[in-house]
Design a protein around this motif. Structure first.
Motif, PDB file in Angstrom:
ATOM      1  N   ALA B 249     -42.972 -15.116 -21.793  1.00  0.00           N
ATOM      2  CA  ALA B 249     -43.695 -16.223 -22.733  1.00  0.00           C
ATOM      3  C   ALA B 249     -44.177 -15.494 -24.194  1.00  0.00           C
ATOM      4  O   ALA B 249     -44.358 -16.455 -25.095  1.00  0.00           O
ATOM      5  CB  ALA B 249     -44.755 -16.653 -21.846  1.00  0.00           C
ATOM      6  N   LEU B 250     -44.218 -14.444 -24.325  1.00  0.00           N
ATOM      7  CA  LEU B 250     -44.478 -13.742 -25.413  1.00  0.00           C
ATOM      8  C   LEU B 250     -43.601 -12.550 -26.112  1.00  0.00           C
ATOM      9  O   LEU B 250     -42.962 -12.060 -25.492  1.00  0.00           O
ATOM     10  CB  LEU B 250     -45.866 -12.964 -25.241  1.00  0.00           C
ATOM     11  N   TYR B 262     -45.237 -14.344 -31.363  1.00  0.00           N
ATOM     12  CA  TYR B 262     -44.492 -15.714 -31.028  1.00  0.00           C
ATOM     13  C   TYR B 262     -44.612 -15.925 -29.644  1.00  0.00           C
ATOM     14  O   TYR B 262     -44.627 -15.177 -28.922  1.00  0.00           O
ATOM     15  CB  TYR B 262     -43.136 -15.992 -31.412  1.00  0.00           C
ATOM     16  N   ASP B 263     -44.657 -17.181 -29.138  1.00  0.00           N
ATOM     17  CA  ASP B 263     -44.451 -17.693 -27.897  1.00  0.00           C
ATOM     18  C   ASP B 263     -42.843 -17.992 -27.514  1.00  0.00           C
ATOM     19  O   ASP B 263     -42.124 -17.956 -28.399  1.00  0.00           O
ATOM     20  CB  ASP B 263     -45.313 -18.637 -27.259  1.00  0.00           C
ATOM     21  N   ASN B 264     -42.806 -18.566 -26.419  1.00  0.00           N
ATOM     22  CA  ASN B 264     -41.233 -18.712 -25.918  1.00  0.00           C
ATOM     23  C   ASN B 264     -40.537 -19.941 -26.705  1.00  0.00           C
ATOM     24  O   ASN B 264     -39.462 -20.525 -26.323  1.00  0.00           O
ATOM     25  CB  ASN B 264     -41.033 -18.574 -24.646  1.00  0.00           C
ATOM     26  N   GLN B 265     -41.435 -20.628 -27.188  1.00  0.00           N
ATOM     27  CA  GLN B 265     -41.084 -22.047 -28.036  1.00  0.00           C
ATOM     28  C   GLN B 265     -40.700 -21.336 -29.467  1.00  0.00           C
ATOM     29  O   GLN B 265     -40.686 -22.498 -30.415  1.00  0.00           O
ATOM     30  CB  GLN B 265     -41.868 -22.971 -27.956  1.00  0.00           C
ATOM     31  N   LEU B 269     -48.062 -17.195 -32.744  1.00  0.00           N
ATOM     32  CA  LEU B 269     -49.406 -17.312 -32.166  1.00  0.00           C
ATOM     33  C   LEU B 269     -50.294 -16.263 -32.951  1.00  0.00           C
ATOM     34  O   LEU B 269     -51.561 -16.567 -33.228  1.00  0.00           O
ATOM     35  CB  LEU B 269     -49.409 -16.762 -30.771  1.00  0.00           C
TER      36      LEU B 269
END
Lengths: 768, 610
Positions: B249-250, B262-265, B269
């Motif tokens: 996720a990160l 960044y996150d997984n989208q 962050l």
């Protein structure tokens, strides 16, 4: 007692009277004036004086010489009566009265009892009571010791303590009350009953039970008696053997041995007739004995005694004879047993073949050595030894080769070649010999022969190949030495030599090195390249004199390092070569290398690293403390240094720490600093039963987390030591809980509750 | 079900749980009813291939698997037979033909033993001895249990075998793809991304997700098995390195200026400005530390669980662009331009160790999963494999035609080197052996020079980032076939991941525990122990543990006179003294004996040496 003593003294006195005339006369003369009565008294006194001389009755009794009102109660004595005063005497009135008789009796009874000892003082009594009470309590309590120990060592204690669960009853017991009801069941049971199969207790069928009962008591007794007899006989025999063994007479033993030998021969002959197979086994045994004899140096005239005899033999006939005797004995022992072979030769040639295979060289020599000259004998024996070694050609040459290789490996490759050559020769000779052997061999072992010869051949081939390769490589080296500017050539080494190369780096032919060799070609170890720069540097540094050995060591290290970095590694054989280099491989590579060389010409990586390491080592060393005060006790001032003696005196040398971890690793610097943050998580105090940290470490080496263990193991490792069931009352342990009978009446609780009872009992005893 | 542990020396503390590598865990009935489904089912390690191209390969593997288990030498470790006299005879009178628990092969059990019995213990008292015995018995029991549960690790690693005499390196990817099943074949793919320059890539710890970043700012993350894209962005800045944090996720991206997360989208962050000009990233999963090496020469540890910088260490060696982590002890290896590799821990300001590896600068470093071997390549075109178990000596050395720029180890110890546009893979004999550099196991040519390399965990796949994009290669036998479902489960759901995250955070290892030998933490701190003892002696004025001086026993019949008492005392003292002298003499002898051989044979020519 006293009366006796008095009588004795009187007797003695009467004897003495005659001897001691003079004093007596003197006394008498004096007493004559006062009269007879007086004299009698004096005589009495004298007697007493004399009797008191024997030392036992020294006490001077006060004497009442005249009547007076004052009579000391202490000086009453029973002197006259010659007896001790008895209590009853005091009671005795002038006239006897019956009323006193009872009192008298009582008194006599009191007298018959022994005197009562003084009562102990209070503290002592209490101490004794305490001791007794302690011992009793300790004894009572000691029965709990195993329980306590068990509970302490238990992995887990569950409170409240439960009673042992009843063992699960075996199914037979459960089923004993069960009965067949359905028709099928009944049928089955009928069948079982018919066949006398066990129904409820399945352990033994009646047949088995009967067989168990088969052995009767008498039989058992008989068997036991038999066994006893055998044991006794054995012990007798053992005792006898022991006794005989202790006999020191040589003659006796000789006779016994001869007798045994004769007996054995006889038996053997008999056996031959009766049972040839067993006889053959015997034969083998004899053969074995012969082999042993041949192997050993016994009777070979090589012992101390034999040598001394050999010196004497020239002059002494007896010595010669003794030696001859020994040799003949040897011959006798080593002679092949002819009895069997003669008969068997006719039957089959198996033995014959064996004889052919192993020519009896030793025997032959011995036969020759029958002559009288012992010197000849010695040489002959040595000959035989050689022959024996020649017989098995594999061992010795191999050994020699090993030795040579061991020594040669350290020297030069030339030596290796020599070894190879020698090996080659040896193998050749081996081959010849083996061929000869095989010729002699019958055709039965054709296959083995073929295979072995093939092996030999293949080995030879490999050897020759190796040799060729060696030569080639030598040549290549020579050529490379000739062409100086060729640097670090990467020659594709043959497959076979690769491991060798990895282990022992080949000499690196660099420009630097050649220069070096020109400068100082005195190093014995050719394989190790010499560092030029480091040597020069060490020369330049001013303070290298005092620590010359250290410098040397460092140099060695450096050599290693250099070696390690310049190891010519085999280049990779790759199918796919990167495209960039694929074109113009050689030129490109050379150019590239040149570029790298130029780029790193300035910084010598190794020197920098060594310098860094030296600094790190210096920094980690504990510092000496210099306490010298300049000018103290001697002249001081500008330019004046305290004398060396003073400095030595006041220099506190720091203790040498443990050796560095990277002491023997030239290419590594390992930091010696402690990780304080990690140390905070480490155990710093040894727990109780451990005395050394390693002991404790061993108990915590197995991880207990679920990450490293199976679920079961994890649960077991992390079980709590004490488990209490919620909602239950935990009562103190009772004797019944542990399985003891509760004989608590006389037990600890009673004693503890009223300890006074014991003391009262004691008091009662005292009163009685 | 019991999890089977791995011994601490071999792998970092992590669970290996029995699971098949396939998506659906195989059930025991499947094998009987549909034996072919095992082959057809999408399984990653089905890359086994023979040159003979046997179509039934996977089926054979099954048979092999079975036979392997039965082939195990059934040497009983401890013939434990709990004979219960009552239970021995049942109603039928029949007996258990295999009484007691199943026997465990000795060597399998030995693998799980951790107590080092080679070190001798000083004499111990009875009480201590009993404790030691208890500890040993415990160890034996747990190791037996672990060995027994090893049976549950059913999957076998893949392999590639040439016909006799055939070089496996000649087998190209196309052949392998042709031979394996469809699902495995789908794992070989190329992403043609010529636009945004050389790519760096990183697989997540479960091996399920892939993130890559191009030099010209292209950053993307995808579930590479299903080829489902998670995000794709252009950060409009040079991307130097990219790395997943503890979960997929990160994502940490080292950009030209600062470090971004960044996150997984693809939503940014964080921008961490304290880590600037980062060149390389490493994530230590058990410590939740993100290690960054920067152009400025700083090695910075960032705790991603709390967002704090744990340590910023100055390596004092110029620009840092070669970094790798030792998965065994979480030590960071940095390669420098002066040919050295330095080992770092956040607890220490200076390197734990410095190893001189090459004459030129170090170009790449990689450490294998057991922490035993380190591979380095340098500007001197050499590839070396070092032993990290205390000696730090090269085990094997090779000169490559064009030095390797990138190195990576697989879970099972395969070594890959990227040289220009060619990738070479070497394999060792077994799992614990170093890769032998004599013959490459596989080679592959790419469409552009290699820029990033990583083996995918739990999949026999090698990801290569190059100028032309990303290539996913099939490398049979590269990865661990059995994964631990509790630790890194490729098939976990979102909920499982969240739960795992919480547990992992609870089990986070403090950063200061990173040291060269992690087993050293289980040792007593001898220095503070000694110091404590000294302090105690000072405080009390005497040594409570010191041996009491000899006090002669009183004797009767006039033999207890003062003179004789003194004499007896003296006797004991003298004896002790003699012992001491003897010991010291022995030590001296030892020293001399040791010193002699090191001196080497002195040569007559030594006198000329200055």
């Amino acid at each position: 007692m006293t009366a006796n003593r008095l009588a004795e003294s009187l007797l003695a006195l009467s004897q003495q009277e005659e001897l001691a005339d003079l004093p007596k006369d003197y006394l008498l003369s004096e007493s004559e004036d006062e009269g007879d009565n007086d004299g009698e008294r004096k005589h009495q006194k004298l007697l007493e004086a004399i009797s008191s001389l024997d030392g036992k009755n020294r006490r001077k009794l006060a004497e009442r010489s005249e009547a007076s009102l004052k009579v000391s109660e202490f000086s009453v004595s029973s002197e006259g009566s010659g007896e001790k005063l008895v209590l009853a005497d005091l009671l005795e009135p002038v006239k006897t009265s019956s009323s006193l008789a009872t009192v008298k009796k009582q008194l006599s009874r009191v007298k018959s009892k022994k005197t009562v000892e003084l009562p102990l003082n209070k503290e002592e009594i209490e101490r004794i009571h305490r001791e007794v009470a302690f011992n009793k309590t300790a004894q009572v309590l000691s029965k709990w010791d195993p329980v306590v120990l068990k509970n302490r060592q238990a992995e887990q204690l569950v409170f409240p303590l439960e009673k042992e669960e009843p063992a699960i009853a075996p199914i037979e017991h459960v089923l004993s009350g069960w009965k067949a009801r359905t028709p099928l069941e009944q049928e089955i049971f009928n069948l079982l009953h018919k066949n006398k199969q066990p129904v409820t207790d399945p352990l033994l069928t009646p047949v088995e039970k009967a067989s168990l009962r088969a052995m009767s008591l008498e039989e058992a007794k008989m068997r036991r008696a038999e066994l006893q007899r055998a044991r006794a006989l054995q012990s007798y025999y053992e005792a006898k053997a022991r006794r005989e063994k202790k006999i020191k007479s040589k003659k006796y033993h000789k006779v016994v041995k001869k007798g045994k030998a004769k007996k054995a021969l006889k038996e053997f002959e008999q056996l031959q007739k009766v049972n040839p197979t067993v006889a053959l086994e015997e034969m083998e045994k004899i053969e074995n004995a012969r082999m042993m004899e041949r192997m050993s140096l016994k009777h070979q005239n090589s012992g101390k005694w034999a040598k001394s005899k050999a010196i004497m033999a020239k002059y002494d006939l007896e010595a010669r004879q003794a030696m001859q005797e020994q040799l003949s004995k040897n011959k006798e022992l080593t002679q092949k047993l002819q009895v069997a072979s003669e008969s068997e030769e006719e039957e089959g040639g198996t033995e014959d073949v064996e004889e052919l295979l192993v020519p009896d060289v030793v025997n032959e020599v011995q036969m020759n050595a029958d002559g009288p000259n012992p010197w000849m004998l010695r040489s002959c024996t040595s000959d035989t030894k050689e022959a024996a070694t020649q017989e098995d050609p594999e061992q010795l040459p191999e050994l020699a080769a090993h030795e040579v290789s061991a020594s040669g490996a350290e020297e030069r490759p030339v030596a290796e070649e020599e070894i190879l050559l020698r090996e080659f020769e040896e193998r050749q000779s081996l081959r010849k010999r083996s061929e000869l052997n095989q010729d002699a061999e019958p055709a039965s072992s054709q296959e083995t022969k073929d295979s072995s010869s093939q092996e030999v051949l293949s080995e030879l081939r490999a050897l020759s190949q190796k040799l060729k390769e060696k030569h080639q490589s030598r040549k290549q080296k020579a050529s490379s030495e000739g062409t100086v500017p060729q640097v670090q050539r990467e020659e594709p080494a043959p497959e076979e030599e690769e491991p060798l190369l990895l282990q022992r780096p080949e000499r690196v032919q660099t420009l630097e090195e050649l220069e070096e060799l020109g400068k100082e070609d005195c190093f014995q170890n050719k394989e190790l390249p010499r560092p030029l720069l480091e040597g020069q540097q060490s020369e330049r540094t001013p303070n290298n004199r005092p620590d010359a050995p250290k410098e040397k060591k460092e140099k060695e290290q450096l050599i290693n390092l250099q070696n390690f970095l310049t190891t010519q590694s085999p280049s990779v054989r790759s199918l796919a070569v990167p495209t960039i280099i694929e074109e113009l491989e050689d030129e490109e590579e050379r150019n590239h290398r040149q570029m790298i060389k130029e780029a790193f010409a300035g910084d010598d990586v190794i020197r920098d690293f060594l310098k860094e390491k030296r600094e790190a080592v210096e920094a980690s060393k504990p510092k000496d403390v210099d306490l010298t005060l300049p000018g103290w006790g001697e002249w001081g001032g500008v330019g004046l240094k305290p004398s060396a003696k003073k400095r030595r005196q006041f220099l506190i040398k720091a203790p040498e720490g443990p050796p560095r971890k990277d002491k023997n690793l030239p290419n590594v610097i390992i930091s010696e600093k402690r990780n304080i943050h990690a140390a905070a998580h480490q155990v710093q105090v040894l727990p109780y039963p451990f005395t050394h940290h390693r002991q404790f470490e061993r108990t915590i080496q197995t991880p207990i987390g679920s990450t490293w263990n199976t679920q079961r193991a994890f649960q077991k490792l992390t079980t709590p030591k004490v488990v209490t069931k919620p909602g239950h009352i935990i009562k103190p342990i009772k004797a019944e809980d542990v399985g003891y009978q509760s004989s608590s009446r006389s037990d600890l609780p009673v004693i503890q509750r009223n300890p006074k009872r014991i003391t009262t009992r004691h008091n009662k005893e005292e009163k009685l | 079900m019991e999890t089977a542990p791995k011994p601490g020396k071999d792998v970092p503390p992590k669970k290996d749980k029995l699971q098949t590598k396939r998506k659906k865990p195989r059930r025991y009935w499947e094998e009987e009813t549909v034996p072919t489904t095992a082959g057809a089912s999408p399984g990653p390690p089905r890359n086994k291939k023979n040159r003979e191209l046997r179509p039934q390969r996977p089926k054979n593997a099954h048979i092999l698997k079975k036979s392997r288990i039965s082939k195990k030498p059934q040497v009983p470790k401890k013939p434990r037979e709990w004979k219960n006299p009552e239970s021995q005879s049942g109603l039928s009178g029949a007996q258990d033909p295999f009484p007691g628990p199943a026997p465990v092969p000795v060597e399998v059990g030995q693998k799980f033993c951790r107590i080092d019995k080679s070190r001798k213990l000083p004499h111990s008292k009875a009480k201590t001895r009993s404790r030691l015995e208890v500890a040993e018995a415990e160890e034996e029991e747990t190791s037996i249990k672990a060995a027994r549960s090893e049976l549950l690790l059913a999957e076998e690693p893949g392999f590639l075998e040439g016909e006799d005499g055939e070089d496996t390196a000649k087998i190209c990817q196309a052949d392998i793809v042709e031979a394996v099943d469809i699902a495995s074949a789908a794992k070989h793919f190329d992403l043609n991304l010529r636009q945004f320059g050389p790519y760096r890539l990183n697989y997540s710890r479960t091996g399920r997700h892939l993130a890559f970043g191009g030099r010209r700012g292209h950053v993307a993350a995808l579930d590479w098995v299903t080829k489902k894209l998670m995000c794709e962005i252009n950060v409009m800045e040079a991307v130097r390195d990219i790395r997943f944090l503890h979960s997929e996720a990160l994502l940490a991206v080292a950009q030209n200026r600062w470090l971004h997360i960044y996150d997984n989208q693809g939503i940014e962050l964080h921008c961490i400005r304290r880590c600037d000009r980062v060149t390389r990233l490493e994530f230590l999963p058990f410590h939740f530390l993100l290690a960054t090496a920067s152009e400025t020469g700083f090695l910075t540890y960032l705790d991603v669980s709390v967002g704090k910088i744990v340590a910023a260490l100055n390596a004092r060696a110029g620009r840092l662009d070669v970094m790798s982590q030792n998965p065994y002890n979480a030590v960071i290896h940095l390669g420098h331009s002066n040919g050295t590799v330095s080992l770092w821990s956040p607890a220490m300001k200076e390197p734990l160790a410095k190893i001189l590896c090459h004459r030129g600068g170090v170009r790449a470093v990689a450490v294998d999963s057991t922490g035993t071997y380190m591979a380095t390549s340098g500007l001197d075109h050499q590839l070396k494999i070092f032993d990290l178990r205390g000696t730090y000596q090269p085990l094997s050395t090779r000169t490559l035609p064009h030095g390797a720029g990138h190195l990576a180890f697989s879970q099972r110890g395969l070594l890959v080197a990227g040289m220009g546009d060619v990738v070479n893979i070497w394999a060792g004999q077994g799992k614990a052996s170093p890769p032998s550099l004599e013959q490459p196991y596989l080679t592959h040519r790419l469409s552009g020079p290699v820029h990033g390399l990583q083996f995918c965990p739990f999949e026999d796949v090698l990801g290569v980032g190059h100028t032309g994009g990303i290539t996913s290669m099939l490398v049979p036998g590269a990865s661990e076939p059995n994964f631990d479902g509790l630790e890194s489960n490729p098939y976990r759901s979102r909920k499982q991941r969240q739960e795992w995250e919480v547990k992992a955070l609870l089990e986070k290892v403090p950063a200061e525990l990173i040291c060269l030998d992690p087993r050293a933490l289980a040792e007593v701190d001898v220095i503070s122990l000694e110091q404590g003892k000294k302090e105690q002696i000072e405080r009390l004025g005497y040594d409570p543990q010191a041996k009491a001086p000899f006090q002669p026993k009183p004797k009767q019949k006039g033999r207890s006179s003062t003179a004789s008492l003194v004499k007896r005392k003296r006797k004991v003292m003298d004896e002790e003294h003699r012992d001491k002298v003897r010991q010291s003499l022995q030590q001296q002898h030892h020293k001399e004996a040791k010193a002699k051989p090191t001196g080497a044979r002195p040569s007559a020519l030594d006198r000329f040496v200055r």
